[in-house]
Design a protein around this motif. Structure first.
Motif, PDB file in Angstrom:
ATOM      1  N   LEU A  49       0.728  -1.232   0.120  1.00 55.13           N
ATOM      2  CA  LEU A  49       0.098  -0.009   0.002  1.00 55.13           C
ATOM      3  C   LEU A  49       0.847   1.185  -0.184  1.00 55.13           C
ATOM      4  O   LEU A  49       0.581   2.251  -0.502  1.00 55.13           O
ATOM      5  N   CYS A  50       2.016   1.327   0.644  1.00 50.59           N
ATOM      6  CA  CYS A  50       2.836   2.271   0.683  1.00 50.59           C
ATOM      7  C   CYS A  50       3.380   2.430  -0.795  1.00 50.59           C
ATOM      8  O   CYS A  50       3.656   3.703  -1.172  1.00 50.59           O
ATOM      9  N   LEU A  51       3.858   1.546  -1.288  1.00 48.99           N
ATOM     10  CA  LEU A  51       4.181   1.686  -2.673  1.00 48.99           C
ATOM     11  C   LEU A  51       3.475   2.301  -3.663  1.00 48.99           C
ATOM     12  O   LEU A  51       3.687   3.043  -4.628  1.00 48.99           O
ATOM     13  N   MET A  52       2.062   1.656  -3.583  1.00 49.97           N
ATOM     14  CA  MET A  52       1.050   2.181  -4.528  1.00 49.97           C
ATOM     15  C   MET A  52       1.002   3.734  -4.152  1.00 49.97           C
ATOM     16  O   MET A  52       0.502   4.303  -4.974  1.00 49.97           O
ATOM     17  N   LEU A  53       0.835   4.174  -3.047  1.00 48.60           N
ATOM     18  CA  LEU A  53       0.822   5.669  -2.757  1.00 48.60           C
ATOM     19  C   LEU A  53       1.770   6.306  -3.294  1.00 48.60           C
ATOM     20  O   LEU A  53       1.794   7.340  -3.866  1.00 48.60           O
ATOM     21  N   ARG A 185      10.169   5.596   3.784  1.00 44.76           N
ATOM     22  CA  ARG A 185      10.733   5.213   5.103  1.00 44.76           C
ATOM     23  C   ARG A 185       9.820   3.966   5.872  1.00 44.76           C
ATOM     24  O   ARG A 185      10.480   3.204   6.036  1.00 44.76           O
ATOM     25  N   LEU A 186       8.512   4.499   5.893  1.00 43.69           N
ATOM     26  CA  LEU A 186       7.644   3.123   6.484  1.00 43.69           C
ATOM     27  C   LEU A 186       7.452   2.160   5.409  1.00 43.69           C
ATOM     28  O   LEU A 186       7.622   0.862   6.075  1.00 43.69           O
ATOM     29  N   MET A 187       7.811   2.343   4.394  1.00 45.88           N
ATOM     30  CA  MET A 187       7.817   0.991   3.122  1.00 45.88           C
ATOM     31  C   MET A 187       9.005   0.208   3.279  1.00 45.88           C
ATOM     32  O   MET A 187       8.764  -0.798   3.599  1.00 45.88           O
ATOM     33  N   TRP A 188      10.120   0.728   3.312  1.00 48.31           N
ATOM     34  CA  TRP A 188      11.340   0.024   3.709  1.00 48.31           C
ATOM     35  C   TRP A 188      11.254  -0.741   4.963  1.00 48.31           C
ATOM     36  O   TRP A 188      11.913  -1.788   5.262  1.00 48.31           O
ATOM     37  N   GLN A 189      10.950  -0.186   5.922  1.00 49.40           N
ATOM     38  CA  GLN A 189      10.900  -0.628   7.326  1.00 49.40           C
ATOM     39  C   GLN A 189       9.972  -1.899   7.535  1.00 49.40           C
ATOM     40  O   GLN A 189       9.997  -2.767   8.005  1.00 49.40           O
ATOM     41  N   SER A 230       0.164  -0.560  11.630  1.00 52.48           N
ATOM     42  CA  SER A 230       1.490  -0.287  10.847  1.00 52.48           C
ATOM     43  C   SER A 230       1.259   1.286  10.417  1.00 52.48           C
ATOM     44  O   SER A 230       2.187   1.983  10.727  1.00 52.48           O
ATOM     45  N   PHE A 231       0.213   1.679   9.884  1.00 47.18           N
ATOM     46  CA  PHE A 231       0.202   3.068   9.334  1.00 47.18           C
ATOM     47  C   PHE A 231       0.077   4.134  10.263  1.00 47.18           C
ATOM     48  O   PHE A 231       0.741   5.008  10.568  1.00 47.18           O
TER      49      PHE A 231
END
Length: 312
Positions: A49-53, A185-189, A230-231
């Motif tokens: 979802l982070c990547l899509m955003l 940052r959140l995506m990689w973590q 998560s988010f």
């Protein structure tokens, strides 16, 4: 006033969403899917979802290896390592509220590390508050160990390891690589946490994490963990680190145990015994003392303190 309101919003959001992680872990334990596998897929979904955003905002992930490595290391500690201890402890029978109380020892570790590394001292009153909170943890753990379905004694050490992992991850997360926004940052973590849980699940079961079945309880737990924990949890966590620094953010975790206990009582019908209420009360008193010291120190430091924290 806008700065104060923003800070208050971030602090309240951190406490509520961080507490949701313990509730979501209990929901995951009740679902009919191996808990480590469920968390692995939770992190994969959240990272996707982070990547899509990012793509929707026409931003590509950074190709800077150093920045990516820093975020992967931080995620392995303050997401993966922290939650691995929490999940295993709850699986072994430690209650969600007591798990939250044990992990609230993290401010003691953070204050000690910061005093050694950066001279960020919490003071005598601050240490008194931290020790009161630690005493509250001890009382609550003692009561939980006397329960009808008590976990083995060594299971209570797992949240302590979680607290140590979170302290190390907090120090890494204060270094913000240039060009990386909060979402990336959140995506990689989250990806680092997914890899850690996939490995743990494979070691436990002997095979790759099983795909979640299309059952309401499983997907309710996943949706709860993705959106709130998560988010919400790690988004507010990183934002609080930027605004107020490591010590303030660590001390805020003392407010999550009472919140978690009340939430668990309302949602799961978990009874809170006398030891639990006494422990939660001591923790609340401790956090008020420690927060007062942190706030006074920042006021004495002047406007530059806020700028330094934001730059971190």
């Amino acid at each position: 006033m806008p700065v104060l309101s923003s800070s208050l919003f971030v602090s309240i959001g951190l406490v509520l969403c961080w507490s949701s992680g313990f509730i979501g872990t209990q929901m995951a334990a009740d679902a009919r899917l191996e808990s480590l596998a469920l968390f692995c897929w939770r992190f994969i979904l959240a990272a996707s979802l982070c990547l899509m955003l990012l793509l929707a905002r026409r931003r590509r992930p950074t190709r800077e290896p150093g920045a990516v490595a820093l975020e992967l290391a931080a995620g392995s500690l303050n997401v993966g390592g922290f939650l691995l201890g929490v999940v295993l402890a709850i699986d072994l029978g430690v209650s969600a509220g007591v798990t939250a109380l044990v992990t609230a020892l993290q401010p003691l570790l953070a204050a000690l590390v910061m005093s050694r590394l950066h001279g960020e001292r919490i003071g005598a009153v601050g240490w008194l508050g931290s020790l009161l909170a630690a005493a509250g943890v001890s009382v609550a753990v003692g009561g939980d160990m006397q329960g009808l379905v008590a976990a083995p004694w060594w299971a209570y050490l797992l949240p302590v390891l979680s607290a140590a992992s979170l302290t190390a991850g907090s120090l890494l997360s204060t270094y913000r690589p240039a060009g990386l926004g909060l979402v990336e940052r959140l995506m990689w973590q989250l990806l680092a946490a997914a890899a850690l849980f996939a490995l743990a699940s494979a070691l436990r079961t002997g095979h790759a994490p099983a795909l979640p079945r299309f059952e309401p309880d499983i997907w309710r737990a996943i949706a709860f963990l993705v959106l709130l924990s998560s988010f919400g949890g790690y988004g507010f966590y990183i934002a609080c680190l930027r605004q107020r620094g490591v010590t303030y953010t660590a001390v805020m975790f003392y407010l999550t145990p009472p919140c978690t206990m009340l939430w668990a009582a309302l949602q799961f019908g978990d009874g809170v015994d006398t030891a639990g209420w006494i422990g939660g009360g001591l923790a609340a008193l401790g956090v008020m003392l420690a927060l007062r010291v942190v706030g006074q120190r920042r006021e004495d430091a002047g406007p530059g303190a806020s700028a330094d924290a934001a730059a971190g």
